[in-house]
Motif scaffolding. Structure first.
Motif, short mmCIF file in Angstrom:
data_model
loop_
_atom_site.label_atom_id
_atom_site.label_comp_id
_atom_site.label_asym_id
_atom_site.label_seq_id
_atom_site.Cartn_x
_atom_site.Cartn_y
_atom_site.Cartn_z
N HIS A 183 0.82 -1.21 0.00
CA HIS A 183 0.00 0.00 0.00
C HIS A 183 0.85 1.26 0.00
CE1 HIS A 183 -3.46 -2.45 0.39
NE2 HIS A 183 -3.26 -2.79 1.65
N ILE A 184 2.10 1.16 0.46
CA ILE A 184 3.04 2.28 0.37
C ILE A 184 4.37 1.75 -0.16
CG2 ILE A 184 1.98 3.52 2.30
CD1 ILE A 184 4.36 2.67 4.04
N THR A 185 5.14 2.65 -0.76
CA THR A 185 6.48 2.32 -1.22
C THR A 185 7.47 3.13 -0.40
OG1 THR A 185 5.69 1.94 -3.48
CG2 THR A 185 8.06 2.32 -3.18
N LEU A 186 8.35 2.45 0.32
CA LEU A 186 9.38 3.12 1.11
C LEU A 186 10.58 3.42 0.22
CD1 LEU A 186 9.20 1.01 4.39
CD2 LEU A 186 8.35 3.33 4.06
N VAL A 187 11.09 4.66 0.29
CA VAL A 187 12.18 5.06 -0.60
C VAL A 187 13.28 5.76 0.18
CG1 VAL A 187 10.62 5.30 -2.58
CG2 VAL A 187 11.13 7.31 -1.16
N ASP A 188 14.49 5.66 -0.35
CA ASP A 188 15.63 6.43 0.15
C ASP A 188 15.75 7.71 -0.66
OD1 ASP A 188 16.64 4.66 2.17
OD2 ASP A 188 17.33 3.34 0.55
N LEU A 189 16.33 8.73 -0.08
CA LEU A 189 16.56 9.99 -0.77
C LEU A 189 17.77 9.87 -1.69
CD1 LEU A 189 14.65 10.96 1.52
CD2 LEU A 189 16.00 13.06 1.62
N SER A 190 17.65 10.47 -2.88
CA SER A 190 18.80 10.55 -3.77
C SER A 190 19.77 11.61 -3.26
CB SER A 190 18.33 10.93 -5.18
OG SER A 190 17.83 12.26 -5.18
N GLU A 191 20.93 11.70 -3.87
CA GLU A 191 21.91 12.72 -3.45
C GLU A 191 21.33 14.12 -3.59
OE1 GLU A 191 25.68 12.39 -5.28
OE2 GLU A 191 26.00 10.30 -4.69
N GLU A 192 20.65 14.37 -4.71
CA GLU A 192 20.05 15.69 -4.93
C GLU A 192 18.96 15.97 -3.90
OE1 GLU A 192 17.59 18.15 -8.39
OE2 GLU A 192 18.66 16.29 -8.90
N GLU A 193 18.17 14.94 -3.59
CA GLU A 193 17.11 15.11 -2.60
C GLU A 193 17.69 15.34 -1.20
OE1 GLU A 193 13.88 12.36 -5.04
OE2 GLU A 193 15.07 11.50 -3.41
N PHE A 194 18.82 14.70 -0.92
CA PHE A 194 19.49 14.93 0.37
C PHE A 194 19.94 16.39 0.50
CE2 PHE A 194 20.16 10.43 1.73
CZ PHE A 194 19.79 10.63 3.06
N GLU A 195 20.36 16.99 -0.60
CA GLU A 195 20.76 18.40 -0.55
C GLU A 195 19.57 19.27 -0.14
OE1 GLU A 195 22.49 19.53 -4.25
OE2 GLU A 195 24.17 18.11 -4.10
N VAL A 196 18.41 19.00 -0.73
CA VAL A 196 17.20 19.74 -0.36
C VAL A 196 16.86 19.47 1.10
CG1 VAL A 196 14.73 20.05 -0.83
CG2 VAL A 196 16.33 19.68 -2.73
N PHE A 197 16.97 18.20 1.50
CA PHE A 197 16.67 17.81 2.88
C PHE A 197 17.56 18.57 3.87
CE2 PHE A 197 17.94 15.06 6.46
CZ PHE A 197 16.70 14.86 7.07
N PHE A 198 18.86 18.61 3.61
CA PHE A 198 19.78 19.30 4.53
C PHE A 198 19.50 20.79 4.58
CE2 PHE A 198 22.78 15.59 3.75
CZ PHE A 198 22.54 15.04 4.99
N GLU A 199 19.14 21.36 3.43
CA GLU A 199 18.80 22.79 3.41
C GLU A 199 17.57 23.07 4.27
OE1 GLU A 199 17.11 26.11 0.25
OE2 GLU A 199 18.14 24.34 -0.51
N LEU A 200 16.59 22.17 4.19
CA LEU A 200 15.33 22.38 4.91
C LEU A 200 15.45 22.10 6.41
CD1 LEU A 200 12.82 20.79 2.37
CD2 LEU A 200 13.03 23.21 2.97
N THR A 201 16.44 21.34 6.79
CA THR A 201 16.62 21.05 8.22
C THR A 201 17.70 21.93 8.85
OG1 THR A 201 18.12 19.22 7.62
CG2 THR A 201 15.82 18.66 8.11
N SER A 202 18.21 22.88 8.08
CA SER A 202 19.22 23.80 8.63
C SER A 202 18.56 24.71 9.66
CB SER A 202 19.84 24.63 7.51
OG SER A 202 18.88 25.53 6.99
N ALA A 203 19.37 25.39 10.41
CA ALA A 203 18.86 26.26 11.47
C ALA A 203 17.92 27.32 10.92
CB ALA A 203 20.02 26.92 12.21
N ALA A 204 18.19 27.79 9.70
CA ALA A 204 17.37 28.85 9.12
C ALA A 204 15.96 28.35 8.79
CB ALA A 204 18.03 29.39 7.86
N SER A 205 15.86 27.10 8.34
CA SER A 205 14.55 26.57 7.95
C SER A 205 13.86 25.87 9.11
CB SER A 205 14.72 25.58 6.79
OG SER A 205 15.18 26.24 5.64
#
Length: 216
Positions: free
Chosen positions: A73-95
């Motif tokens: 019913h769901i597909t579990l996925v890992d983040l790609s390198e590009e997606e990890f860049e977005v992830f790190f930006e969004l979890t930075s102190a500023a975001s």
């Protein structure tokens, strides 16, 4: 149901945030909901990992996600390198988004998915980055396919449980519709409803509040 799901007319794949899975588990009908909806459902391993703690294991939320994955019913996925860049930006102190929201936004942006996020800050950032309005948990529970699968009574009860037990967030403007769907008696048990404190004030209390707002 009188609330109209924004997902009614799309079969685009969805990315679910952690709180959405919690709401689906709380409604007791989460498996049936996701089985009924025609959209492919994607969940990042980071989101699933947020449910890998003692409280979630005790509540059954971790097992719920594992069962959804095992049943397809769901597909579990890992983040790609590009997606990890977005992830790190969004979890930075500023975001300062939490990991689940950041991962959901990252995979939605990278893979053209519709994010399903209930928290205001996460929704705002998703809209900024992806350029579309995220869906709500409410859109899953009010989907026409959900209602058709569960039937009217079970659909309403599932919505009530998601609000009462999952403390599901909903769009403030939809509060009157939701209260009308579940009824006043059940709505009184759902303290997560926007403006809950004022929803059930008597006319006398409303008048007193207008005269003495600091007392309320």
């Amino acid at each position: 149901m009188t609330y109209s799901s924004i997902l009614s007319d799309t079969t685009a794949a969805l990315a679910l945030d952690t709180s959405v899975l919690i709401n689906l588990h709380a409604c007791r009908r989460g498996v049936e909901v996701l089985a009924a909806i025609p959209n492919r459902i994607v969940v990042s391993h980071i989101v699933a990992g947020e449910l890998d703690h003692e409280t979630s294991r005790r509540n059954g939320e971790k097992a719920f996600v594992q069962a959804l994955s095992a049943a397809g019913h769901i597909t579990l996925v890992d983040l790609s390198e590009e997606e990890f860049e977005v992830f790190f930006e969004l979890t930075s102190a500023a975001s300062s988004l939490d990991d689940g929201e950041a991962a959901t936004i990252a995979i939605s942006r990278g893979r053209g998915l519709i994010p399903v996020i209930d928290e205001r800050r996460g929704r705002n950032r998703a809209k900024e980055i992806i350029g579309i309005e995220p869906a709500w948990s409410l859109d899953l529970l009010s989907h026409p396919k959900t209602t058709a699968s569960l039937g009217a009574d079970l659909s309403v009860h599932a919505l009530f449980l998601a609000l009462r037990d999952g403390r599901m967030r909903i769009p403030p403007e939809s509060t009157p519709d939701v209260v009308s769907i579940i009824g006043d008696d059940r709505a009184r048990q759902c303290a997560c409803l926007p403006g809950y404190r004022h929803l059930f004030l008597s006319k006398d209390e409303q008048q007193r509040e207008q005269l003495n707002p600091l007392l309320f």
